[in-house]
Design a protein around this motif. Sequence first.
Motif, short mmCIF file in Angstrom:
data_model
loop_
_atom_site.label_atom_id
_atom_site.label_comp_id
_atom_site.label_asym_id
_atom_site.label_seq_id
_atom_site.Cartn_x
_atom_site.Cartn_y
_atom_site.Cartn_z
N VAL A 42 -3.19 -0.81 -4.68
CA VAL A 42 -3.92 -0.36 -5.86
C VAL A 42 -3.81 -1.24 -7.10
O VAL A 42 -2.80 -2.07 -7.18
CB VAL A 42 -3.18 1.05 -6.18
CG1 VAL A 42 -3.73 2.16 -4.87
CG2 VAL A 42 -1.87 1.16 -6.28
N THR A 43 -4.64 -0.80 -8.11
CA THR A 43 -4.32 -1.60 -9.46
C THR A 43 -3.77 -0.67 -10.49
O THR A 43 -4.61 0.39 -10.89
CB THR A 43 -5.53 -2.27 -9.81
OG1 THR A 43 -6.14 -3.07 -8.95
CG2 THR A 43 -5.52 -2.96 -11.17
N VAL A 44 -2.58 -0.76 -11.12
CA VAL A 44 -2.00 0.11 -11.82
C VAL A 44 -1.88 -0.64 -13.38
O VAL A 44 -1.17 -1.70 -13.20
CB VAL A 44 -0.57 0.76 -11.35
CG1 VAL A 44 -0.07 1.97 -12.46
CG2 VAL A 44 -0.70 1.61 -9.94
N ARG A 65 -4.25 8.26 5.59
CA ARG A 65 -5.62 8.62 4.54
C ARG A 65 -5.19 9.64 3.50
O ARG A 65 -5.56 9.54 2.37
CB ARG A 65 -6.54 8.77 5.38
CG ARG A 65 -7.29 7.56 6.18
CD ARG A 65 -8.48 8.21 7.16
NE ARG A 65 -9.01 7.01 7.89
CZ ARG A 65 -9.74 7.07 8.96
NH1 ARG A 65 -10.20 8.32 9.46
NH2 ARG A 65 -10.11 6.12 9.34
N GLU A 66 -4.56 10.67 3.89
CA GLU A 66 -4.09 11.65 3.10
C GLU A 66 -3.36 11.30 2.17
O GLU A 66 -3.37 11.45 0.83
CB GLU A 66 -3.61 12.95 3.85
CG GLU A 66 -4.44 13.89 4.61
CD GLU A 66 -3.73 14.84 5.31
OE1 GLU A 66 -2.56 15.03 4.95
OE2 GLU A 66 -4.19 15.40 6.08
N HIS A 67 -2.17 10.42 2.39
CA HIS A 67 -1.23 10.10 1.49
C HIS A 67 -2.21 9.05 0.48
O HIS A 67 -1.75 9.01 -0.82
CB HIS A 67 -0.28 9.10 1.94
CG HIS A 67 0.43 9.98 2.79
ND1 HIS A 67 0.97 11.32 2.83
CD2 HIS A 67 1.27 9.62 4.02
CE1 HIS A 67 1.80 11.78 3.70
NE2 HIS A 67 2.06 10.94 4.51
N ALA A 68 -2.88 8.43 1.09
CA ALA A 68 -3.85 7.23 0.37
C ALA A 68 -4.86 7.82 -0.73
O ALA A 68 -4.86 7.49 -1.98
CB ALA A 68 -4.72 6.53 1.09
N SER A 74 -3.61 9.67 -8.30
CA SER A 74 -2.82 9.47 -9.31
C SER A 74 -3.18 8.31 -10.41
O SER A 74 -3.41 8.28 -11.57
CB SER A 74 -1.44 9.25 -8.77
OG SER A 74 -0.82 10.41 -8.39
N VAL A 75 -3.74 7.32 -9.50
CA VAL A 75 -4.14 6.02 -10.26
C VAL A 75 -5.37 6.43 -11.21
O VAL A 75 -5.29 5.88 -12.44
CB VAL A 75 -4.82 4.93 -9.39
CG1 VAL A 75 -5.40 3.63 -10.27
CG2 VAL A 75 -3.40 4.56 -8.49
N ASP A 80 1.41 6.04 -12.37
CA ASP A 80 1.75 4.93 -11.36
C ASP A 80 2.43 5.68 -9.89
O ASP A 80 3.42 6.49 -10.19
CB ASP A 80 2.90 4.24 -11.92
CG ASP A 80 3.17 3.16 -10.84
OD1 ASP A 80 3.02 3.23 -9.77
OD2 ASP A 80 3.89 1.96 -11.38
N PRO A 81 1.59 5.84 -8.97
CA PRO A 81 1.91 6.46 -7.86
C PRO A 81 3.23 6.14 -7.06
O PRO A 81 3.97 6.79 -6.40
CB PRO A 81 0.89 6.34 -6.92
CG PRO A 81 0.23 5.03 -7.27
CD PRO A 81 0.31 5.05 -8.77
#
Length: 396
Positions: A42-44, A65-68, A74-75, A80-81
Amino acid sequence: MVLRNKLSARGLPGLEAGKHCDGAGLWLVKGDRKSGKWVLRVTVNGKRREMGLGRWPDVTLAEAREHADVARYSVREGRDPIRERQKRRREAQRDLHLFRDVAQDAFEARKAELRGDGKAGRWFGPLELHVLPKLGHVPIVEITQIDLRDCLAPIWHAKAETAKKALARTSICMKHAAALGIDVDLQAPEKARALLGKQRHSTSNIPAMPWVEVPAFYQSLDEGTVAQLALRLLILTGVRSKPVRFMTESQIVGDIWTVPAENVKGREGATSDFRVPLSSEALSVVAQARRHARGGYLFPSVRKGVISDATMSRLMERRGLEARPHGFRSSLRVWLAEETNARHEVAETMLGHVVGSSVERAYRRTDFLEQRRLLLERWATHVTCNPQRVIRLAEA
């Protein structure tokens, strides 16, 4: 449009070692055919980050996939996850801090302040015996004054001093937990004290023998046994029983007995050993004790090590005496007050007490050795005189 769900759960076992993209930044990184890990890119705040989502196959493709999806949300919200997850873990850890773990950690942090690094167990003992069996398994954030009251109520009056120590140690553990960032009730120990009420027990001093009676008792110790010789030396020097019991040949040089700092109680703040001048009578007792020496110790036990703390007490108890060995320190102190003009700081130093503030001690760099030598010689003259004829010594 970003492609997603490129992988299939059925096909994962057949994938070779390497990196395999599921789409939208979700990757399966396989070390071999049987194991791997899920990684989300991800890009934060303009920075590329990689967030681990668990090991495969423990974490399934659907779970990854759920966690992603949660992390991507959040992003999008500007958060910031990775930091959010770290925060959740810290909070979960704090909630799971058991009282016994915090108590042990608090004890470890204070070992340097305790004699012998707390090996004797006097600091941790009240907690270990009376608090941890009931509350050790409880998360410290859940402990209330009601818990502490119910825990200590059975011993609050019957074992008053121990109960007070247990409550004081608990308060220290609570403060230690707060310093760790755990949300505890710092007032719980004081509120528990209020609920427990005033203790009925009153502390009594160890019975002491009047100084005028010491000569008769001293001269009755005439059999030359290890216990009797140890008791004679204790009377002559005014030290506690432990330094006497653990006395070794190497600690004596000339007429000076140097007691190691770890064997001297009540000298918090002192970093040096404690020197004790030996009177002529004390040196005579030491010479007699050498006949019994074993393993370097002058007062060995029959089996191994040194005589126990209770050996001298039992000797006095068998004679029907109320006084106990520790009380001879009081006998000496009263004699110093009534029969000599010894200054307060000299008399207290004779008992191994630290006198004055740290600033005073920094400037008063003396242990009054020569003055104590003269006083202990006079004390020896008193205890060895005819018990029927106690002479009031003239002031020096």
